[in-house]
Design a protein around this motif. Sequence first.
Motif, PDB file in Angstrom:
ATOM      1  N   MET A 127       0.841  -1.197   0.000  1.00  0.00           N
ATOM      2  CA  MET A 127       0.000   0.000   0.000  1.00  0.00           C
ATOM      3  C   MET A 127       0.876   1.246   0.000  1.00  0.00           C
ATOM      4  O   MET A 127       1.899   1.290   0.673  1.00  0.00           O
ATOM      5  N   ALA A 128       0.461   2.234  -0.766  1.00  0.00           N
ATOM      6  CA  ALA A 128       1.206   3.481  -0.838  1.00  0.00           C
ATOM      7  C   ALA A 128       0.676   4.449   0.199  1.00  0.00           C
ATOM      8  O   ALA A 128      -0.532   4.549   0.416  1.00  0.00           O
ATOM      9  N   GLY A 129       1.608   5.155   0.849  1.00  0.00           N
ATOM     10  CA  GLY A 129       1.200   6.134   1.835  1.00  0.00           C
ATOM     11  C   GLY A 129       0.732   7.419   1.192  1.00  0.00           C
ATOM     12  O   GLY A 129       0.742   7.583  -0.032  1.00  0.00           O
ATOM     13  N   ASP A 137       3.261   9.102  -1.261  1.00  0.00           N
ATOM     14  CA  ASP A 137       3.836   8.291  -2.323  1.00  0.00           C
ATOM     15  C   ASP A 137       3.007   8.380  -3.590  1.00  0.00           C
ATOM     16  O   ASP A 137       1.819   8.634  -3.570  1.00  0.00           O
ATOM     17  N   ALA A 185      -1.282  -1.457  -6.312  1.00  0.00           N
ATOM     18  CA  ALA A 185      -1.048  -0.641  -5.125  1.00  0.00           C
ATOM     19  C   ALA A 185      -2.325   0.115  -4.742  1.00  0.00           C
ATOM     20  O   ALA A 185      -3.179   0.403  -5.581  1.00  0.00           O
ATOM     21  N   TYR A 245      -3.444   3.631  -2.837  1.00  0.00           N
ATOM     22  CA  TYR A 245      -3.054   4.915  -2.287  1.00  0.00           C
ATOM     23  C   TYR A 245      -3.958   5.175  -1.086  1.00  0.00           C
ATOM     24  O   TYR A 245      -5.156   5.399  -1.223  1.00  0.00           O
ATOM     25  N   ASP A 294       3.083   6.338   7.697  1.00  0.00           N
ATOM     26  CA  ASP A 294       2.958   5.500   6.507  1.00  0.00           C
ATOM     27  C   ASP A 294       2.197   4.229   6.874  1.00  0.00           C
ATOM     28  O   ASP A 294       2.769   3.298   7.434  1.00  0.00           O
ATOM     29  N   SER A 345       0.985   1.026   6.004  1.00  0.00           N
ATOM     30  CA  SER A 345       1.220  -0.006   4.987  1.00  0.00           C
ATOM     31  C   SER A 345       1.099  -1.387   5.628  1.00  0.00           C
ATOM     32  O   SER A 345       2.109  -2.036   5.939  1.00  0.00           O
TER      33      SER A 345
END
Length: 343
Positions: free
Chosen positions: A1-3, A6, A13, A15, A88, A90
């Motif tokens: 997973m994108a923070g 990112d 992925a 967001y 973050d 994730s």
Amino acid sequence: MAGTGDAVTDDDALYVLTAALLTPAQFPTVLGDDYPAACAALALEPYAEGYGLVLGQDAGGARWTVVVDDVSLVAMAIAAWDCGMEYDLSPDDRSMVCALPGWPLAVAVAAPGLAAPHDPPPAPDTGGRGPVPLAPPATGTWGPAHRRMGADEIAHQWTSWREQLDDTTASVSSDVTNDGAGFGPGSGATTGTGAGPGDETGAAPGTGTGVRTRKESRERATHGDRDGEKAGGEHGAGAQGPDATAPTAPPPVVSHAGLRRALTEAHAYLDAPPPPGRIRSSFAAGDSRMLRIDGPGWSMVARTDDMAFVLLDDEPGEVFPVGRGTQLPGLLEALDAIAVRPV
């Protein structure tokens, strides 16, 4: 997973935009009156450990809600964001329980560089018959979700709502109904006095949920519902005449049928505890607790050292303040004793 800082480059992925807890003590009340009902709305088993809900967009901009079992990680992320810190979020792929299309909550932000948030199309292997995407309740109408959201708002903005009233202008006392009976048998309640508003300041009450406090709400609770019930005899408001002062006037009675039913059913929880999450207790000012209590067609928010507010499905947008009287303090204390609390 994108923070949140990112860029999404992987088709798989997510967001991350926001997150929420789904536990017996904390869950999005738009999903249900209690924890099992909230889990059922997402087709999840109501495990005691709970879940974390991660809301975000995929590389194409589609809305997704990822359910994870790493509750502690999601809780840490929410705590950091609430303090204005970056975090973050994730979760490990092994913690993922499922991914559901759509968002159950309204999200005001979107991922930069992606298409505008939209519901994902059904997967090809479902023949166009995939699950209906999650969506927050529609605005402009009133229903159970809006009633619960309104109660949540009052809890979050307690001071702003409380300072509209003092102990002599609360619409009704919890003491008696128009037939002279208490709202629950054998409550064992103790006498108490209402506390004044706190020192905090908050946003204007009523923002965004269609909930309001009005003189009409107080009059309806005091003088009866649509069926014409009236406050009885010498115990009614204004019975002492125009020269009587407000502090010495006896409290008006609970004659509104829906409000009386809500108080009675809340008291019944002491004899037959409801499903987990229907009574929740959280921190408030000083040594007091903030209670959120739900039942079929009604929601209550109260502070254990103060009064209560009740919302009803049958009274769109109305908020009924309930003064402490002699029975409410004991009821709130007993409900707090059986409430679930955040760990």
